[in-house]
Design an enzyme around this catalytic site. Structure first.
Site, mmCIF file in Angstrom:
data_model
loop_
_atom_site.group_PDB
_atom_site.id
_atom_site.type_symbol
_atom_site.label_atom_id
_atom_site.label_comp_id
_atom_site.label_asym_id
_atom_site.label_seq_id
_atom_site.Cartn_x
_atom_site.Cartn_y
_atom_site.Cartn_z
ATOM 1 C CE LYS A 159 -115.145 -23.665 38.931
ATOM 2 N NZ LYS A 159 -114.923 -23.550 40.598
ATOM 3 C CG ASP A 211 -113.078 -24.829 46.607
ATOM 4 O OD1 ASP A 211 -111.839 -25.578 45.083
ATOM 5 O OD2 ASP A 211 -112.494 -24.304 47.014
ATOM 6 C CB ALA A 234 -108.163 -24.852 39.177
ATOM 7 N N GLY A 235 -108.518 -27.853 40.627
ATOM 8 C CA GLY A 235 -108.670 -28.690 40.792
ATOM 9 C C GLY A 235 -110.261 -29.278 40.399
ATOM 10 C CG HIS A 236 -112.580 -28.621 37.656
ATOM 11 N ND1 HIS A 236 -112.652 -28.632 36.242
ATOM 12 C CD2 HIS A 236 -113.018 -27.680 38.708
ATOM 13 C CE1 HIS A 236 -113.564 -26.836 36.418
ATOM 14 N NE2 HIS A 236 -112.828 -26.513 37.745
ATOM 15 C CB THR A 245 -101.344 -24.240 45.213
ATOM 16 O OG1 THR A 245 -101.156 -23.965 44.034
ATOM 17 C CG2 THR A 245 -103.186 -23.812 45.901
ATOM 18 C CB THR A 295 -103.537 -27.556 49.341
ATOM 19 O OG1 THR A 295 -105.044 -27.308 48.980
ATOM 20 C CG2 THR A 295 -103.722 -26.826 48.161
ATOM 21 N NE ARG A 333 -112.290 -27.070 48.751
ATOM 22 C CZ ARG A 333 -113.137 -27.761 48.303
ATOM 23 N NH1 ARG A 333 -114.367 -29.016 48.390
ATOM 24 N NH2 ARG A 333 -111.889 -28.403 47.198
ATOM 25 C CD GLN A 361 -109.003 -20.860 39.546
ATOM 26 O OE1 GLN A 361 -109.108 -20.102 38.835
ATOM 27 N NE2 GLN A 361 -107.256 -20.908 40.281
#
Length: 423
Positions: free
Chosen positions: A16, A13, A39-41, A128, A301, A305, A224
């Site tokens: 990137k 997070d 993972a999420g971008h 997740t 999700t 954080r 990640q």
């Protein structure tokens, strides 16, 4: 040759996607090499926000070849959803390629992921529940199903039926659950997915090799972060793959000699999701301010954080283990209007100074941060050159470089493409 790796150098997070998006403008190929849709971008372009989970974010550039490598685990339903989202927004996926060697996330992986998390109770990892871990387990156990199996229906059906029998036994007899899966339904659905995805399948190891050998610019997109690496991270609160630069070679089918630049993305502070020790975590108003100003909520999700001060012990560890040649320091604008900012320069445990990141989670939990305090700064999101930055920001950057052991070559002062300062 121009193989350039961008990885997360903290707990993920780190922003990137923005760095990858910027570098993708001059890239001929963008490669994703590990992880799954856990993972999420997030990429912000001209006030438009795009959220990616499997498709490389280079897809926003029409001429860029985007590769999902063999080290990625692919949920067909998930990637089809992303492709559909892109098409709805007028973005072509003609340049998308998916490795024939990549493993498939199956419905039983998702079921088992959820059951195992529930079964762990207070010791849950915080996954997740996308089935990523169980998919990698099957891969290592050599019972996985790969993309290439979709092109051979008889082989695919045989593998699915064999696995479903075993997984349903685990679901019912080991965990006492009734959430079994149906082999016929899986086969039917995955054959439909194959029809929709077949045009994207390719031997991507050849495509990456040929691109590098012909002198094209190839960007390897990390997912990640370093401290989520299955070997080097805060085990067991880690992901199931290798988010470090070494994972790029295995996950895309190229040798280390094909990489000539490794950029680690760090935030001007640190965040993490889920459980596990976090030495610099903030539980006060400053932590809340960083979370809210930085929009620190999970792409996949939506979970808030955990936030803390910049940890140079982590930074030095990432530089060393991934051979980082440069740091992209993101989101320092989030720290604006904080009178005093802190950097953790070492840990203290039982009165002893700990300069390196410990392997043991139990030892890490006993570590307290040793801080240096620096003067803060005001709003900087309007600044576009290094010379214009306040001296307090420059001193902060210089200290990060000195402590981590790598040059900061990019500085993020906001979420958009143009809010990036080059040195």
């Amino acid at each position: 040759m121009a193989g350039k790796v961008i990885i997360g150098a903290q707990w993920g997070d780190e922003g990137k996607a923005k760095i990858i998006d910027i570098l993708s403008e001059k890239a001929d190929v963008v490669v994703r090499s590990q992880g799954g849709n856990n993972a999420g971008h997030t990429v912000a372009v001209d006030n438009e926000v795009y959220k990616f989970h499997l498709v490389p974010s280079g897809i926003l550039y029409p001429g860029t070849l985007c590769i999902v490598g063999n080290g990625v685990v692919i949920d067909p339903e998930g990637i089809l959803g992303e492709i559909g989202m892109l098409h709805d927004r007028g973005i072509s996926t003609d340049n998308l390629k998916i490795s024939l060697r990549a493993h498939l996330v199956m419905p039983y992986h998702k079921v088992l992921d959820g059951i195992k998390e529930k079964h762990r109770g207070d010791e849950s990892i915080g996954t997740t529940k996308k089935g990523i871990g169980p998919c990698y387990m099957d891969k290592v156990e050599r019972s996985g199903v790969r993309v290439c199996d979709l092109l051979n229906p008889e082989v695919f059906e045989e593998k699915v039926r064999r696995n479903v029998e075993i997984k349903n036994a685990m679901i019912t007899k080991v965990y006492g659950s009734t959430d079994t899966v149906d082999a016929d339904e899986i086969i039917k659905n995955y054959m439909a997915y194959t029809k929709a995805l077949k045009q994207y399948f390719a031997d991507t190891t050849v495509l990456v090799h040929e691109a590098i050998e012909s002198g094209k610019n190839v960007v390897f997109e990390g997912a990640q972060g370093t401290l989520l690496d299955i070997d080097l991270g805060t085990y067991p609160y880690v992901t199931s793959s290798h988010p470090i630069t070494g994972g790029v070679c295995v996950g895309s089918g190229i040798g280390p000699t094909k990489i000539d630049e490794c950029i680690g993305v760090m935030k001007g502070y640190v965040t993490r999701v889920g459980k596990g020790p976090f030495p610099t975590e903030l539980f006060d108003e400053t932590g809340d301010q960083i979370r809210n100003v930085g929009h620190e909520f999970g792409t996949t999700t939506g979970r808030p954080r955990r936030c803390g001060w910049f940890d140079a012990v982590i930074g030095k560890f990432a530089v060393r283990t991934s051979g980082l040649t440069a740091i992209a320091l993101n989101k320092i604008d989030v720290l604006a209007d904080i009178d005093k900012v802190k950097i953790c320069v070492a840990y203290r445990k039982d009165g002893e100074i700990i300069p390196e990141f410990p392997a043991s989670l139990e030892e890490l939990a006993k570590c307290e941060p040793v801080y240096e305090e620096l003067e803060g700064w005001g709003q900087i999101d309007h600044i576009r050159t290094y010379d214009e930055l306040p001296e307090t920001v420059k001193k902060y950057i210089a200290r990060v470089e000195e402590l981590c052991g790598a040059k900061v070559t990019m500085i993020g002062v906001g979420p958009n493409r143009d809010q990036n300062i080059y040195r």
